[in-house]
Write a protein that holds these residues in place. Structure first.
Motif, mmCIF file in Angstrom:
data_model
loop_
_atom_site.group_PDB
_atom_site.id
_atom_site.type_symbol
_atom_site.label_atom_id
_atom_site.label_comp_id
_atom_site.label_asym_id
_atom_site.label_seq_id
_atom_site.Cartn_x
_atom_site.Cartn_y
_atom_site.Cartn_z
ATOM 1 N N LEU A 84 0.875 -1.167 0.000
ATOM 2 C CA LEU A 84 0.000 0.000 0.000
ATOM 3 C C LEU A 84 0.912 1.217 0.000
ATOM 4 C CD1 LEU A 84 -2.814 -0.900 2.563
ATOM 5 C CD2 LEU A 84 -2.987 -0.776 0.073
ATOM 6 N N LEU A 85 0.822 1.997 -1.052
ATOM 7 C CA LEU A 85 1.696 3.154 -1.220
ATOM 8 C C LEU A 85 0.907 4.429 -0.954
ATOM 9 C CD1 LEU A 85 4.247 4.663 -2.168
ATOM 10 C CD2 LEU A 85 3.441 4.326 -4.528
ATOM 11 N N TYR A 86 1.313 5.162 0.065
ATOM 12 C CA TYR A 86 0.697 6.445 0.390
ATOM 13 C C TYR A 86 1.630 7.558 -0.074
ATOM 14 C CZ TYR A 86 -2.181 3.550 3.464
ATOM 15 O OH TYR A 86 -3.030 2.595 3.955
ATOM 16 N N ARG A 89 0.276 13.602 -6.111
ATOM 17 C CA ARG A 89 -0.238 12.673 -7.109
ATOM 18 C C ARG A 89 0.928 12.079 -7.906
ATOM 19 N NH1 ARG A 89 -5.287 12.287 -9.441
ATOM 20 N NH2 ARG A 89 -5.905 14.241 -8.426
ATOM 21 N N LEU A 90 0.918 10.775 -8.054
ATOM 22 C CA LEU A 90 1.939 10.078 -8.822
ATOM 23 C C LEU A 90 1.355 9.591 -10.140
ATOM 24 C CD1 LEU A 90 3.496 7.916 -5.947
ATOM 25 C CD2 LEU A 90 4.271 10.139 -6.775
ATOM 26 N N TYR A 118 -3.005 10.463 -1.156
ATOM 27 C CA TYR A 118 -3.292 9.455 -2.164
ATOM 28 C C TYR A 118 -2.771 8.099 -1.711
ATOM 29 C CZ TYR A 118 -3.891 13.687 -4.920
ATOM 30 O OH TYR A 118 -4.291 14.914 -5.360
ATOM 31 N N VAL A 119 -3.525 7.074 -2.045
ATOM 32 C CA VAL A 119 -3.088 5.712 -1.778
ATOM 33 C C VAL A 119 -3.139 4.943 -3.092
ATOM 34 C CG1 VAL A 119 -5.412 4.938 -1.117
ATOM 35 C CG2 VAL A 119 -3.404 3.624 -0.402
ATOM 36 N N TYR A 120 -2.133 4.132 -3.318
ATOM 37 C CA TYR A 120 -2.030 3.337 -4.535
ATOM 38 C C TYR A 120 -1.975 1.865 -4.141
ATOM 39 C CZ TYR A 120 -0.885 7.866 -6.502
ATOM 40 O OH TYR A 120 -0.931 9.187 -6.879
ATOM 41 N N ARG A 121 -2.884 1.112 -4.713
ATOM 42 C CA ARG A 121 -2.998 -0.296 -4.362
ATOM 43 C C ARG A 121 -2.521 -1.161 -5.532
ATOM 44 N NH1 ARG A 121 -6.428 -0.047 0.116
ATOM 45 N NH2 ARG A 121 -7.696 1.861 0.198
ATOM 46 N N ARG A 159 4.920 6.822 1.928
ATOM 47 C CA ARG A 159 4.895 5.866 3.027
ATOM 48 C C ARG A 159 4.399 4.532 2.474
ATOM 49 N NH1 ARG A 159 0.534 5.837 7.974
ATOM 50 N NH2 ARG A 159 1.186 3.878 8.939
ATOM 51 N N LEU A 160 5.112 3.463 2.802
ATOM 52 C CA LEU A 160 4.746 2.148 2.288
ATOM 53 C C LEU A 160 4.361 1.225 3.418
ATOM 54 C CD1 LEU A 160 6.639 3.315 -0.078
ATOM 55 C CD2 LEU A 160 6.965 0.923 -0.703
#
Length: 261
Positions: free
Chosen positions: A190-192, A196-197, A218-221, A256-257
Motif C-alpha cells: 500500500l503506497l501512500y 499525485r503520482l 493518495y493511496v495506490y494499491r 509511506r509504504l
C-alpha cells in the motif's frame, strides 16, 4: 598468504560474475537497468550461490563418468591390438568433431547455446583423449603434448563459464517470470503519497501523515514489492502483463509504504 588469497579472489570474482548475470536478467525482464538497483558486490555473490549447485552437480557427474571411462579404456588399450586402439581413437575424434560442430552451431544460432557450451567441453576432452591414444599414452609428454593439454584445459574452462553464464541468465529470467505471475509470493504494497503520482488506480483518501502536518492524500494499491536497494523502492503491478511498468521511488518522507504479507 598469496597462495591462499589468489584462489579465494578468483572464486569470489567468479561468484560475483554469475550473480551479476542472474540479477541483470531478472531486472531486465521488468525493464530496470541494473545500475539503478545499486547492489553491493556481496549481494551479487549471495545471489550466485543458489544457482551454482546444479552446474556443479552436473559437472561432477560428467567428471566422474569420464574418470570411469578413462580407467576402463586404460585397461582395455593396454591389452588391445593396434587396430583396436585406432578404432577407439577414431571414436574419440568423431565425438570431438561433433562437439566442435555443435559449439560452432551454437555461436551461429543453429542449436541451443547451452548444448553448444557443453559440447565445447566434451569436444576438448575427447580431442585430448584421441591425441593421448595416438601418442600411445593417456598422459603424453613433450612440448606438443603440454600445449595440447593447455588448449584442452582452456577450452574446458571456457565451456564451464559459458554454461554457467547461460544457466545464471535463465535462472534470473525464470525467477522474474515467477515474480510476475505470482508463483513466488512477493509482499503486497500500500503506497501512500503526499502528491499525485503517475500511477493507475489512484485513490483520494485524505490519510493523515504520521507525526506530520502534511497529509498523505493518495493511496495506490495493487502493487507488489520487487526489491528495496540503494534507498529506492522497486514496485511492480500486482497483475503484471503486457504494457506494465516498474515503479521506482526514492525513499523519503513524501511517501509511506505498508507491506502486507
Amino acid at each position: 598468504m598469496t597462495a591462499v588469497l589468489a584462489p579465494v579472489s578468483l572464486l569470489t570474482s567468479t561468484l560475483f560474475f554469475f550473480g551479476w548475470v542472474r540479477s541483470r536478467a531478472l531486472f531486465a525482464y521488468f525493464g530496470v537497468d541494473l545500475g539503478l538497483v545499486g547492489f553491493s558486490p556481496a549481494d551479487y555473490v549471495l545471489r550466485s550461490v543458489e544457482i551454482l549447485f546444479q552446474p556443479i552437480l552436473i559437472a561432477g557427474f560428467i567428471a566422474f563418468a569420464l574418470f570411469l571411462a578413462r580407467l576402463t579404456l586404460t585397461g582395455y588399450l593396454g591389452r588391445s591390438r593396434e587396430k583396436s586402439r585406432a578404432l577407439v581413437r577414431s571414436a574419440f575424434l568423431v565425438v570431438a568433431v561433433v562437439g566442435a560442430a555443435l559449439a560452432v552451431g551454437a555461436v551461429i544460432g543453429w542449436v541451443s547455446a547451452l548444448v553448444g557450451a557443453v559440447a565445447l567441453g566434451v569436444a576438448a576432452i575427447s580431442g585430448y583423449q584421441a591425441h593421448a591414444i595416438g601418442a600411445e599414452s593417456l598422459s603424453p609428454r613433450g612440448d606438443r603434448a603440454v600445449g595440447f593439454a593447455v588448449f584442452a584445459v582452456l577450452a574446458v574452462v571456457a565451456s564451464a563459464f559459458w554454461s554457467a553464464a547461460i544457466v545464471a541468465e535463465r535462472s534470473g529470467r525464470e525467477l522474474a517470470e515467477a515474480f510476475a505471475d505470482g508463483r513466488v509470493p512477493r509482499s503486497e504494497v500500500l503506497l501512500y503519497s503526499r502528491s499525485r503520482l503517475a500511477l493507475p488506480a489512484e485513490e483520494f483518501t485524505g490519510l493523515a501523515g504520521v507525526e506530520s502536518d502534511k497529509p498523505y492524500l493518495y493511496v495506490y494499491r495493487d502493487l507488489r514489492l520487487l526489491t528495496f536497494s540503494g534507498q529506492r523502492w522497486f514496485l511492480i503491478p500486482k497483475d503484471w502483463g503486457s504494457g506494465s511498468a516498474t515503479v521506482i521511488l526514492r525513499d523519503d518522507d513524501s511517501i509511506r509504504l505498508e507491506l502486507v504479507g
